[in-house]
Design a protein around this motif. Structure first.
Motif, PDB file in Angstrom:
ATOM      1  N   ASP A 108      -0.948  -4.748   4.613  1.00 18.07           N
ATOM      2  CA  ASP A 108       0.387  -4.259   4.626  1.00 18.07           C
ATOM      3  C   ASP A 108       1.406  -5.057   3.616  1.00 18.07           C
ATOM      4  O   ASP A 108       2.443  -4.453   3.023  1.00 18.07           O
ATOM      5  CB  ASP A 108       1.172  -4.573   5.974  1.00 18.07           C
ATOM      6  CG  ASP A 108       0.515  -3.609   7.012  1.00 18.07           C
ATOM      7  OD1 ASP A 108       0.210  -2.503   6.930  1.00 18.07           O
ATOM      8  OD2 ASP A 108       0.242  -4.280   8.393  1.00 18.07           O
ATOM      9  N   ASP A 109       1.047  -6.245   3.294  1.00 18.59           N
ATOM     10  CA  ASP A 109       1.592  -7.156   2.296  1.00 18.59           C
ATOM     11  C   ASP A 109       1.629  -6.599   0.963  1.00 18.59           C
ATOM     12  O   ASP A 109       0.518  -6.035   0.657  1.00 18.59           O
ATOM     13  CB  ASP A 109       1.057  -8.525   2.240  1.00 18.59           C
ATOM     14  CG  ASP A 109       1.828  -9.232   1.269  1.00 18.59           C
ATOM     15  OD1 ASP A 109       2.826 -10.152   1.715  1.00 18.59           O
ATOM     16  OD2 ASP A 109       1.405  -9.453   0.165  1.00 18.59           O
ATOM     17  N   GLU A 110       2.753  -6.123   0.235  1.00 21.38           N
ATOM     18  CA  GLU A 110       2.836  -5.428  -0.837  1.00 21.38           C
ATOM     19  C   GLU A 110       2.109  -6.335  -2.160  1.00 21.38           C
ATOM     20  O   GLU A 110       1.369  -5.515  -2.681  1.00 21.38           O
ATOM     21  CB  GLU A 110       4.321  -5.166  -1.463  1.00 21.38           C
ATOM     22  CG  GLU A 110       4.304  -4.444  -2.667  1.00 21.38           C
ATOM     23  CD  GLU A 110       6.000  -3.773  -3.257  1.00 21.38           C
ATOM     24  OE1 GLU A 110       6.078  -4.292  -3.898  1.00 21.38           O
ATOM     25  OE2 GLU A 110       6.371  -3.400  -2.229  1.00 21.38           O
TER      26      GLU A 110
END
Length: 158
Positions: A108-110
């Motif tokens: 989820d972390d860009e």
């Protein structure tokens, strides 16, 4: 592994297989039944630790399965060559492969998502100079498999 004479222990040879192959077959377990899908992939391999990256849409059967069971199994193979024999039982197939298991998670972390996408693009294009629009990143899902165990095998002469 039954044929230990075919096992590959050399990390550079393992990485060579991972670089040369184009498709990873990812197997998941859906309520006791197997589900298998072929995916493009990227990878990070260092000090005998392997991480695989996949991209996919934000919904679908893979994700439905992963919500209840994050165990994954993979098989990557390349260098196929049919070997003919005089009789049917003397025919064979030459190959090199890496197979293993691990946990599959969504990223989820860009920043980590971009890292995974760059690994995929590097594997298939040889380049790492891509940029990703944050609006596009919102619609793409990256999966990461942290491989717990793997074996590599070759039926090619050394």
């Amino acid at each position: 592994m039954r044929r230990t004479d075919r096992q590959i222990h050399d990390g550079e040879m393992v990485e060579s297989i991972l670089r040369q192959a184009q498709v990873c077959h990812l197997a998941l377990v859906d309520r006791g039944a197997p589900y298998l899908v072929a995916l493009n992939y990227g990878f990070h391999f260092q000090e005998n630790q392997l991480t695989l990256y996949f991209h996919c849409a934000r919904d679908g059967r893979k994700l439905d399965i992963l919500r209840s069971n994050d165990s994954g199994y993979f098989f990557i193979d390349t260098d196929h060559r049919l070997v003919e024999g005089q009789s049917a039982c003397q025919w064979s197939m030459k190959y090199r492969s890496v197979a293993g298991s691990g946990r599959v998670e969504t990223v989820d972390d860009e920043v980590l998502k971009v890292e995974g996408l760059l690994r995929i693009m590097e594997h298939h294009s040889g380049r790492t100079d891509f940029e990703f629009d944050s609006r596009v990143l919102e619609h793409v899902l990256v999966l990461r498999m942290r491989v717990d165990a793997f074996t590599a095998k070759s039926n090619h002469p050394a």
